[in-house]
Scaffold this motif. Structure first.
Motif, PDB file in Angstrom:
ATOM      1  N   ALA A 138       0.817  -1.214   0.000  1.00 38.09           N
ATOM      2  CA  ALA A 138       0.000   0.000   0.000  1.00 38.09           C
ATOM      3  C   ALA A 138       0.850   1.263   0.000  1.00 38.09           C
ATOM      4  CB  ALA A 138      -0.932  -0.001   1.206  1.00 38.09           C
ATOM      5  N   PHE A 139       2.022   1.223   0.638  1.00 42.77           N
ATOM      6  CA  PHE A 139       2.857   2.417   0.772  1.00 42.77           C
ATOM      7  C   PHE A 139       4.294   2.139   0.330  1.00 42.77           C
ATOM      8  CE2 PHE A 139      -0.504   2.795   3.973  1.00 42.77           C
ATOM      9  CZ  PHE A 139      -1.031   4.041   3.646  1.00 42.77           C
ATOM     10  N   PRO A 140       4.499   1.765  -0.924  1.00 49.93           N
ATOM     11  CA  PRO A 140       5.876   1.503  -1.373  1.00 49.93           C
ATOM     12  C   PRO A 140       6.737   2.761  -1.404  1.00 49.93           C
ATOM     13  CG  PRO A 140       4.372   1.481  -3.240  1.00 49.93           C
ATOM     14  CD  PRO A 140       3.512   1.574  -2.008  1.00 49.93           C
ATOM     15  N   ASP A 141       6.099   3.938  -1.492  1.00 52.57           N
ATOM     16  CA  ASP A 141       6.849   5.192  -1.536  1.00 52.57           C
ATOM     17  C   ASP A 141       7.081   5.781  -0.144  1.00 52.57           C
ATOM     18  OD1 ASP A 141       4.131   5.573  -1.210  1.00 52.57           O
ATOM     19  OD2 ASP A 141       4.119   7.541  -2.212  1.00 52.57           O
ATOM     20  N   GLN A 142       6.612   5.094   0.897  1.00 55.73           N
ATOM     21  CA  GLN A 142       6.848   5.548   2.273  1.00 55.73           C
ATOM     22  C   GLN A 142       7.460   4.408   3.088  1.00 55.73           C
ATOM     23  OE1 GLN A 142       3.836   8.060   4.153  1.00 55.73           O
ATOM     24  NE2 GLN A 142       2.578   7.959   2.304  1.00 55.73           N
ATOM     25  N   PRO A 143       8.726   4.095   2.821  1.00 56.24           N
ATOM     26  CA  PRO A 143       9.355   2.947   3.498  1.00 56.24           C
ATOM     27  C   PRO A 143       9.453   3.094   5.011  1.00 56.24           C
ATOM     28  CG  PRO A 143      10.984   4.266   2.310  1.00 56.24           C
ATOM     29  CD  PRO A 143       9.647   4.774   1.892  1.00 56.24           C
ATOM     30  N   TRP A 144       9.363   4.324   5.512  1.00 57.75           N
ATOM     31  CA  TRP A 144       9.444   4.511   6.953  1.00 57.75           C
ATOM     32  C   TRP A 144       8.295   3.814   7.676  1.00 57.75           C
ATOM     33  CZ3 TRP A 144       5.706   6.946   9.930  1.00 57.75           C
ATOM     34  CH2 TRP A 144       4.720   7.650   9.230  1.00 57.75           C
ATOM     35  N   LEU A 145       7.137   3.689   6.986  1.00 60.32           N
ATOM     36  CA  LEU A 145       6.000   3.015   7.604  1.00 60.32           C
ATOM     37  C   LEU A 145       6.261   1.535   7.819  1.00 60.32           C
ATOM     38  CD1 LEU A 145       2.678   4.389   6.025  1.00 60.32           C
ATOM     39  CD2 LEU A 145       3.351   4.390   8.428  1.00 60.32           C
ATOM     40  N   LEU A 146       7.032   0.921   6.907  1.00 60.12           N
ATOM     41  CA  LEU A 146       7.315  -0.502   7.027  1.00 60.12           C
ATOM     42  C   LEU A 146       8.159  -0.798   8.261  1.00 60.12           C
ATOM     43  CD1 LEU A 146       6.858  -3.209   5.622  1.00 60.12           C
ATOM     44  CD2 LEU A 146       8.983  -2.840   4.354  1.00 60.12           C
ATOM     45  N   PHE A 147       8.900   0.200   8.736  1.00 58.87           N
ATOM     46  CA  PHE A 147       9.682   0.043   9.959  1.00 58.87           C
ATOM     47  C   PHE A 147       8.945   0.584  11.175  1.00 58.87           C
ATOM     48  CE2 PHE A 147      12.712   0.282   6.455  1.00 58.87           C
ATOM     49  CZ  PHE A 147      13.477  -0.856   6.674  1.00 58.87           C
ATOM     50  N   ALA A 203     -16.430  12.513   7.170  1.00 58.05           N
ATOM     51  CA  ALA A 203     -15.907  13.737   6.573  1.00 58.05           C
ATOM     52  C   ALA A 203     -15.303  14.666   7.620  1.00 58.05           C
ATOM     53  CB  ALA A 203     -17.024  14.448   5.808  1.00 58.05           C
ATOM     54  N   TRP A 204     -15.971  14.788   8.761  1.00 55.26           N
ATOM     55  CA  TRP A 204     -15.455  15.726   9.768  1.00 55.26           C
ATOM     56  C   TRP A 204     -14.201  15.192  10.439  1.00 55.26           C
ATOM     57  CZ3 TRP A 204     -14.920  14.575  14.947  1.00 55.26           C
ATOM     58  CH2 TRP A 204     -15.589  13.447  15.414  1.00 55.26           C
ATOM     59  N   LEU A 205     -14.017  13.862  10.419  1.00 54.59           N
ATOM     60  CA  LEU A 205     -12.786  13.305  10.963  1.00 54.59           C
ATOM     61  C   LEU A 205     -11.590  13.703  10.108  1.00 54.59           C
ATOM     62  CD1 LEU A 205     -13.949   9.695  11.934  1.00 54.59           C
ATOM     63  CD2 LEU A 205     -13.437  11.584  13.477  1.00 54.59           C
ATOM     64  N   PHE A 213      -4.611  -0.630   3.030  1.00 53.44           N
ATOM     65  CA  PHE A 213      -5.228  -0.208   1.779  1.00 53.44           C
ATOM     66  C   PHE A 213      -6.358   0.793   2.035  1.00 53.44           C
ATOM     67  CE2 PHE A 213      -3.446  -4.417   0.873  1.00 53.44           C
ATOM     68  CZ  PHE A 213      -2.630  -4.099  -0.206  1.00 53.44           C
ATOM     69  N   LEU A 214      -7.061   0.637   3.157  1.00 55.51           N
ATOM     70  CA  LEU A 214      -8.062   1.632   3.528  1.00 55.51           C
ATOM     71  C   LEU A 214      -7.385   2.953   3.847  1.00 55.51           C
ATOM     72  CD1 LEU A 214     -10.941   2.500   4.311  1.00 55.51           C
ATOM     73  CD2 LEU A 214     -10.513   1.561   6.584  1.00 55.51           C
ATOM     74  N   ALA A 215      -6.275   2.904   4.590  1.00 54.88           N
ATOM     75  CA  ALA A 215      -5.554   4.126   4.958  1.00 54.88           C
ATOM     76  C   ALA A 215      -4.989   4.829   3.736  1.00 54.88           C
ATOM     77  CB  ALA A 215      -4.431   3.786   5.938  1.00 54.88           C
ATOM     78  N   LEU A 216      -4.695   4.078   2.686  1.00 53.59           N
ATOM     79  CA  LEU A 216      -4.151   4.681   1.468  1.00 53.59           C
ATOM     80  C   LEU A 216      -5.115   5.702   0.884  1.00 53.59           C
ATOM     81  CD1 LEU A 216      -1.870   4.647  -0.638  1.00 53.59           C
ATOM     82  CD2 LEU A 216      -3.076   2.798  -1.798  1.00 53.59           C
ATOM     83  N   GLY A 217      -6.411   5.526   1.090  1.00 51.75           N
ATOM     84  CA  GLY A 217      -7.403   6.426   0.524  1.00 51.75           C
ATOM     85  C   GLY A 217      -7.372   7.822   1.106  1.00 51.75           C
ATOM     86  N   PHE A 218      -6.871   7.978   2.345  1.00 49.53           N
ATOM     87  CA  PHE A 218      -6.827   9.315   2.953  1.00 49.53           C
ATOM     88  C   PHE A 218      -5.426   9.673   3.429  1.00 49.53           C
ATOM     89  CE2 PHE A 218      -8.576   6.266   6.071  1.00 49.53           C
ATOM     90  CZ  PHE A 218      -7.541   6.244   6.992  1.00 49.53           C
ATOM     91  N   GLY A 265       1.943  11.226  11.517  1.00 46.24           N
ATOM     92  CA  GLY A 265       1.641  10.648  12.822  1.00 46.24           C
ATOM     93  C   GLY A 265       0.222  10.123  12.905  1.00 46.24           C
ATOM     94  N   ALA A 266      -0.712  10.811  12.273  1.00 47.31           N
ATOM     95  CA  ALA A 266      -2.095  10.352  12.266  1.00 47.31           C
ATOM     96  C   ALA A 266      -2.231   9.063  11.464  1.00 47.31           C
ATOM     97  CB  ALA A 266      -3.003  11.434  11.677  1.00 47.31           C
ATOM     98  N   LEU A 267      -1.531   8.976  10.345  1.00 42.01           N
ATOM     99  CA  LEU A 267      -1.559   7.768   9.524  1.00 42.01           C
ATOM    100  C   LEU A 267      -1.027   6.578  10.305  1.00 42.01           C
ATOM    101  CD1 LEU A 267      -1.977   6.382   6.775  1.00 42.01           C
ATOM    102  CD2 LEU A 267       0.322   7.157   6.145  1.00 42.01           C
ATOM    103  N   LEU A 268       0.097   6.773  10.995  1.00 45.92           N
ATOM    104  CA  LEU A 268       0.663   5.686  11.794  1.00 45.92           C
ATOM    105  C   LEU A 268      -0.260   5.330  12.952  1.00 45.92           C
ATOM    106  CD1 LEU A 268       3.014   3.767  12.384  1.00 45.92           C
ATOM    107  CD2 LEU A 268       4.100   5.612  13.688  1.00 45.92           C
ATOM    108  N   ALA A 269      -0.885   6.326  13.564  1.00 47.40           N
ATOM    109  CA  ALA A 269      -1.802   6.058  14.671  1.00 47.40           C
ATOM    110  C   ALA A 269      -2.958   5.178  14.220  1.00 47.40           C
ATOM    111  CB  ALA A 269      -2.322   7.377  15.253  1.00 47.40           C
TER     112      ALA A 269
END
Length: 319
Positions: A108-117, A223-225, A255-260, A267-271
Protein backbone atom coordinates in the motif's frame (compact mmCIF):
# COMPACT_ATOMS: atom_id res chain seq x y z
CA UNK A 1 -33.75 2.86 4.90
CA UNK A 2 -30.62 4.00 3.11
CA UNK A 3 -28.64 4.04 6.34
CA UNK A 4 -29.94 0.61 7.30
CA UNK A 5 -28.86 -0.74 3.93
CA UNK A 6 -25.44 0.85 4.41
CA UNK A 7 -25.13 -0.59 7.91
CA UNK A 8 -26.10 -4.04 6.64
CA UNK A 9 -23.50 -3.86 3.85
CA UNK A 10 -20.79 -2.74 6.29
CA UNK A 11 -21.76 -5.47 8.75
CA UNK A 12 -21.51 -8.15 6.06
CA UNK A 13 -18.15 -6.84 4.90
CA UNK A 14 -16.67 -6.78 8.41
CA UNK A 15 -18.00 -10.23 9.27
CA UNK A 16 -16.89 -11.89 6.03
CA UNK A 17 -13.48 -10.26 6.36
CA UNK A 18 -12.96 -11.37 9.96
CA UNK A 19 -14.57 -14.82 9.93
CA UNK A 20 -11.79 -16.70 8.08
CA UNK A 21 -9.17 -15.35 10.47
CA UNK A 22 -11.25 -16.29 13.49
CA UNK A 23 -11.59 -19.82 12.11
CA UNK A 24 -7.85 -19.92 11.43
CA UNK A 25 -7.08 -18.83 14.98
CA UNK A 26 -9.36 -21.48 16.51
CA UNK A 27 -7.79 -24.10 14.22
CA UNK A 28 -4.26 -23.13 15.27
CA UNK A 29 -5.28 -23.25 18.93
CA UNK A 30 -6.90 -26.67 18.42
CA UNK A 31 -3.81 -28.09 16.70
CA UNK A 32 -1.60 -26.78 19.49
CA UNK A 33 -3.87 -28.38 22.08
CA UNK A 34 -3.92 -31.74 20.27
CA UNK A 35 -0.44 -32.18 18.82
CA UNK A 36 1.87 -30.43 21.28
CA UNK A 37 2.02 -31.56 24.92
CA UNK A 38 1.73 -28.55 27.18
CA UNK A 39 4.94 -29.22 29.09
CA UNK A 40 6.90 -29.53 25.85
CA UNK A 41 6.72 -25.84 25.07
CA UNK A 42 5.37 -23.97 28.09
CA UNK A 43 8.41 -24.87 30.19
CA UNK A 44 10.70 -23.48 27.51
CA UNK A 45 9.07 -20.06 27.44
CA UNK A 46 11.02 -17.35 29.30
CA UNK A 47 9.43 -15.94 32.44
CA UNK A 48 11.42 -12.71 32.42
CA UNK A 49 9.07 -9.69 32.39
CA UNK A 50 10.80 -8.26 29.30
CA UNK A 51 11.71 -11.42 27.40
CA UNK A 52 8.24 -12.99 27.79
CA UNK A 53 6.35 -10.32 25.76
CA UNK A 54 9.20 -10.15 23.25
CA UNK A 55 8.89 -13.89 22.58
CA UNK A 56 5.11 -13.60 22.38
CA UNK A 57 5.35 -10.73 19.91
CA UNK A 58 7.83 -12.62 17.74
CA UNK A 59 5.40 -15.53 17.49
CA UNK A 60 3.36 -13.28 15.23
CA UNK A 61 5.83 -13.80 12.41
CA UNK A 62 4.86 -17.47 12.25
CA UNK A 63 1.06 -17.11 12.57
CA UNK A 64 -0.64 -15.20 9.71
CA UNK A 65 -3.83 -14.21 11.54
CA UNK A 66 -5.35 -10.82 12.20
CA UNK A 67 -6.53 -9.57 15.59
CA UNK A 68 -9.68 -11.73 15.52
CA UNK A 69 -7.73 -14.93 14.93
CA UNK A 70 -5.17 -14.03 17.57
CA UNK A 71 -7.72 -14.00 20.39
CA UNK A 72 -8.30 -17.80 20.51
CA UNK A 73 -4.57 -18.47 20.08
CA UNK A 74 -3.69 -16.08 22.92
CA UNK A 75 -6.37 -17.69 25.08
CA UNK A 76 -4.89 -21.14 24.43
CA UNK A 77 -1.42 -19.85 25.36
CA UNK A 78 -2.68 -18.44 28.66
CA UNK A 79 -4.88 -21.45 29.45
CA UNK A 80 -1.89 -23.75 28.89
CA UNK A 81 0.10 -21.93 31.57
CA UNK A 82 2.27 -19.72 29.37
CA UNK A 83 3.62 -16.56 31.03
CA UNK A 84 1.20 -13.66 30.98
CA UNK A 85 3.73 -11.56 29.09
CA UNK A 86 3.97 -14.13 26.31
CA UNK A 87 0.21 -14.35 25.87
CA UNK A 88 -0.33 -10.60 25.88
CA UNK A 89 2.76 -9.91 23.76
CA UNK A 90 1.32 -12.20 21.12
CA UNK A 91 -2.21 -10.80 21.46
CA UNK A 92 -1.21 -7.18 20.96
CA UNK A 93 1.74 -7.41 18.54
CA UNK A 94 1.02 -10.40 16.30
CA UNK A 95 -1.79 -8.65 14.33
CA UNK A 96 0.89 -6.29 12.94
CA UNK A 97 4.00 -8.46 13.02
CA UNK A 98 2.64 -11.28 10.86
CA UNK A 99 3.91 -11.55 7.25
CA UNK A 100 0.55 -10.81 5.60
CA UNK A 101 0.17 -7.45 7.36
CA UNK A 102 3.79 -6.45 6.72
CA UNK A 103 3.39 -7.32 3.03
CA UNK A 104 0.11 -5.40 2.72
CA UNK A 105 1.68 -2.34 4.38
CA UNK A 106 4.56 -2.41 1.93
CA UNK A 107 2.21 -2.93 -1.03
CA UNK A 108 0.00 0.00 0.00
CA UNK A 109 2.86 2.42 0.77
CA UNK A 110 5.88 1.50 -1.37
CA UNK A 111 6.85 5.19 -1.54
CA UNK A 112 6.85 5.55 2.27
CA UNK A 113 9.36 2.95 3.50
CA UNK A 114 9.44 4.51 6.95
CA UNK A 115 6.00 3.02 7.60
CA UNK A 116 7.31 -0.50 7.03
CA UNK A 117 9.68 0.04 9.96
CA UNK A 118 7.61 2.37 12.13
CA UNK A 119 4.48 0.21 12.17
CA UNK A 120 6.03 -3.06 13.47
CA UNK A 121 8.32 -1.12 15.82
CA UNK A 122 5.38 0.81 17.24
CA UNK A 123 3.34 -2.39 17.63
CA UNK A 124 6.30 -3.97 19.41
CA UNK A 125 6.59 -1.08 21.87
CA UNK A 126 2.85 -1.03 22.54
CA UNK A 127 2.73 -4.79 23.15
CA UNK A 128 5.60 -4.72 25.64
CA UNK A 129 4.16 -1.68 27.46
CA UNK A 130 0.65 -3.16 27.70
CA UNK A 131 2.01 -6.55 28.82
CA UNK A 132 4.04 -4.90 31.57
CA UNK A 133 1.06 -2.81 32.69
CA UNK A 134 -1.40 -5.71 32.78
CA UNK A 135 1.15 -7.88 34.57
CA UNK A 136 0.99 -5.49 37.52
CA UNK A 137 -2.70 -6.26 38.07
CA UNK A 138 -2.27 -9.91 39.04
CA UNK A 139 -4.00 -12.91 37.49
CA UNK A 140 -7.08 -12.83 39.75
CA UNK A 141 -7.94 -9.22 38.86
CA UNK A 142 -6.86 -9.59 35.25
CA UNK A 143 -8.10 -12.83 33.68
CA UNK A 144 -11.68 -13.81 32.92
CA UNK A 145 -12.85 -16.33 35.58
CA UNK A 146 -13.24 -19.34 33.27
CA UNK A 147 -9.81 -18.74 31.76
CA UNK A 148 -8.29 -18.30 35.22
CA UNK A 149 -9.64 -21.67 36.39
CA UNK A 150 -8.46 -23.41 33.22
CA UNK A 151 -5.04 -21.82 33.60
CA UNK A 152 -4.70 -22.90 37.22
CA UNK A 153 -5.43 -26.51 36.30
CA UNK A 154 -2.22 -26.52 34.25
CA UNK A 155 0.01 -25.05 36.97
CA UNK A 156 2.21 -27.31 39.13
CA UNK A 157 1.22 -27.65 42.77
CA UNK A 158 4.46 -25.94 43.73
CA UNK A 159 3.08 -22.74 42.22
CA UNK A 160 -0.69 -23.08 42.65
CA UNK A 161 -2.16 -24.91 45.63
CA UNK A 162 -5.13 -27.26 45.53
CA UNK A 163 -7.51 -24.66 46.94
CA UNK A 164 -6.49 -22.15 44.27
CA UNK A 165 -7.30 -24.59 41.48
CA UNK A 166 -10.97 -23.95 42.20
CA UNK A 167 -12.68 -20.65 42.67
CA UNK A 168 -10.25 -19.66 45.37
CA UNK A 169 -12.97 -19.70 48.05
CA UNK A 170 -13.01 -22.25 50.89
CA UNK A 171 -15.99 -24.55 50.61
CA UNK A 172 -16.54 -23.86 46.92
CA UNK A 173 -17.65 -26.76 44.76
CA UNK A 174 -14.70 -28.63 43.30
CA UNK A 175 -14.05 -28.47 39.58
CA UNK A 176 -15.15 -31.64 37.82
CA UNK A 177 -12.25 -31.54 35.35
CA UNK A 178 -9.05 -33.17 36.47
CA UNK A 179 -5.71 -31.97 35.13
CA UNK A 180 -4.21 -34.36 32.64
CA UNK A 181 -0.64 -35.46 32.94
CA UNK A 182 1.55 -33.44 30.61
CA UNK A 183 2.58 -36.58 28.72
CA UNK A 184 -1.00 -37.74 28.03
CA UNK A 185 -2.37 -36.70 24.66
CA UNK A 186 -5.88 -35.35 24.24
CA UNK A 187 -8.25 -37.20 21.94
CA UNK A 188 -9.19 -35.57 18.66
CA UNK A 189 -12.90 -35.76 19.49
CA UNK A 190 -12.34 -33.80 22.73
CA UNK A 191 -10.35 -31.19 20.83
CA UNK A 192 -13.02 -30.84 18.14
CA UNK A 193 -15.78 -30.53 20.72
CA UNK A 194 -13.89 -27.93 22.75
CA UNK A 195 -12.87 -25.97 19.64
CA UNK A 196 -16.41 -26.02 18.24
CA UNK A 197 -17.78 -24.52 21.44
CA UNK A 198 -14.99 -21.95 21.51
CA UNK A 199 -15.62 -20.97 17.89
CA UNK A 200 -19.37 -20.56 18.41
CA UNK A 201 -18.84 -18.47 21.53
CA UNK A 202 -16.34 -16.21 19.78
CA UNK A 203 -18.56 -16.01 16.71
CA UNK A 204 -21.43 -14.59 18.77
CA UNK A 205 -19.13 -11.93 20.20
CA UNK A 206 -17.71 -11.18 16.76
CA UNK A 207 -21.19 -10.72 15.28
CA UNK A 208 -22.14 -8.32 18.07
CA UNK A 209 -18.91 -6.36 17.59
CA UNK A 210 -19.38 -6.13 13.81
CA UNK A 211 -22.97 -4.99 14.30
CA UNK A 212 -21.86 -2.25 16.70
CA UNK A 213 -19.09 -1.11 14.36
CA UNK A 214 -21.46 -1.06 11.38
CA UNK A 215 -24.05 0.97 13.28
CA UNK A 216 -21.52 3.55 14.43
CA UNK A 217 -20.00 3.82 10.95
CA UNK A 218 -23.39 4.38 9.36
CA UNK A 219 -24.43 7.19 11.69
CA UNK A 220 -21.02 8.83 12.26
CA UNK A 221 -19.86 10.86 9.24
CA UNK A 222 -16.21 10.39 8.33
CA UNK A 223 -15.91 13.74 6.57
CA UNK A 224 -15.45 15.73 9.77
CA UNK A 225 -12.79 13.30 10.96
CA UNK A 226 -10.69 13.98 7.88
CA UNK A 227 -11.42 17.73 7.95
CA UNK A 228 -8.84 18.15 10.74
CA UNK A 229 -6.24 16.05 8.95
CA UNK A 230 -3.59 18.78 8.78
CA UNK A 231 -3.61 19.63 12.50
CA UNK A 232 -0.78 17.77 14.32
CA UNK A 233 -2.75 16.78 17.40
CA UNK A 234 -6.32 16.80 16.13
CA UNK A 235 -5.37 14.68 13.12
CA UNK A 236 -3.96 11.97 15.39
CA UNK A 237 -7.06 12.01 17.58
CA UNK A 238 -9.36 11.96 14.56
CA UNK A 239 -7.64 8.98 12.93
CA UNK A 240 -7.56 7.13 16.26
CA UNK A 241 -11.33 7.59 16.49
CA UNK A 242 -11.66 6.44 12.88
CA UNK A 243 -9.65 3.29 13.65
CA UNK A 244 -11.96 2.51 16.57
CA UNK A 245 -15.04 2.99 14.41
CA UNK A 246 -14.20 1.25 11.14
CA UNK A 247 -12.85 -1.87 12.91
CA UNK A 248 -11.22 -3.12 9.72
CA UNK A 249 -8.96 -6.19 9.76
CA UNK A 250 -5.24 -5.49 10.13
CA UNK A 251 -4.47 -7.46 6.96
CA UNK A 252 -6.26 -4.88 4.80
CA UNK A 253 -6.29 -1.68 6.87
CA UNK A 254 -3.25 -0.30 5.03
CA UNK A 255 -5.23 -0.21 1.78
CA UNK A 256 -8.06 1.63 3.53
CA UNK A 257 -5.55 4.13 4.96
CA UNK A 258 -4.15 4.68 1.47
CA UNK A 259 -7.40 6.43 0.52
CA UNK A 260 -6.83 9.31 2.95
CA UNK A 261 -3.06 9.16 3.52
CA UNK A 262 -2.43 12.34 1.52
CA UNK A 263 -4.93 14.31 3.62
CA UNK A 264 -3.55 13.57 7.10
CA UNK A 265 -0.29 14.00 8.97
CA UNK A 266 2.27 11.13 9.11
CA UNK A 267 1.64 10.65 12.82
CA UNK A 268 -2.10 10.35 12.27
CA UNK A 269 -1.56 7.77 9.52
CA UNK A 270 0.66 5.69 11.79
CA UNK A 271 -1.80 6.06 14.67
CA UNK A 272 -4.57 4.61 12.50
CA UNK A 273 -2.40 1.62 11.57
CA UNK A 274 -1.32 1.00 15.17
CA UNK A 275 -4.53 1.39 17.15
CA UNK A 276 -6.97 -0.72 15.13
CA UNK A 277 -5.14 -4.04 15.62
CA UNK A 278 -5.09 -3.48 19.40
CA UNK A 279 -8.44 -1.83 20.20
CA UNK A 280 -11.57 -1.34 18.12
CA UNK A 281 -15.31 -1.89 18.44
CA UNK A 282 -15.09 -5.33 16.85
CA UNK A 283 -12.59 -6.52 19.45
CA UNK A 284 -14.52 -5.23 22.45
CA UNK A 285 -16.61 -8.38 22.75
CA UNK A 286 -13.82 -10.82 21.87
CA UNK A 287 -11.63 -9.54 24.69
CA UNK A 288 -14.25 -10.65 27.23
CA UNK A 289 -13.08 -14.28 26.81
CA UNK A 290 -9.65 -13.19 28.02
CA UNK A 291 -9.93 -10.26 30.39
CA UNK A 292 -12.19 -8.87 33.09
CA UNK A 293 -14.00 -5.59 32.29
CA UNK A 294 -11.59 -3.51 34.36
CA UNK A 295 -8.62 -5.00 32.54
CA UNK A 296 -10.25 -4.31 29.16
CA UNK A 297 -10.78 -0.68 30.18
CA UNK A 298 -7.15 -0.36 31.33
CA UNK A 299 -5.96 -1.91 28.05
CA UNK A 300 -8.06 0.47 25.96
CA UNK A 301 -7.03 3.62 27.84
CA UNK A 302 -3.35 2.68 27.89
CA UNK A 303 -3.36 1.81 24.18
CA UNK A 304 -5.04 5.13 23.33
CA UNK A 305 -2.45 7.08 25.31
CA UNK A 306 0.50 5.18 23.83
CA UNK A 307 -0.71 5.58 20.27
CA UNK A 308 -1.38 9.29 20.83
CA UNK A 309 2.16 9.79 22.14
CA UNK A 310 3.69 7.85 19.26
CA UNK A 311 1.65 9.79 16.70
CA UNK A 312 2.61 13.12 18.26
CA UNK A 313 6.29 12.15 18.29
CA UNK A 314 6.20 11.14 14.62
CA UNK A 315 4.59 14.47 13.71
CA UNK A 316 7.34 16.34 15.55
CA UNK A 317 10.00 14.42 13.65
CA UNK A 318 8.36 14.34 10.22
CA UNK A 319 6.75 17.78 9.99
Amino acid sequence: MARLATAWAIFQGLLLESLPFLLLGVTIAALARWLVPQAAWVRRLPRHPLLAPVVGALLGFALPACECGNVPVARRLLASGAPLGTGFGFLFAAPVLNPIVLASTWAAFPDQPWLLFARPLGAFVIAIALSALLGLMGERALLEPALLEERRLTQPLAEVGLLERGSGVLGAAPISISPRPSSQSISLSDVLLHSGREFLGLLVLLVLGCALAAAVQSWLPRAWLLAVGSAPTLSVLALMLLALVVSVCSSVDAFLALGFAAQVTPGALLAFLLLGPVVDLKLAGLFTVLLRPKAIAVTALAALLLVLLIGQWVNLVQL
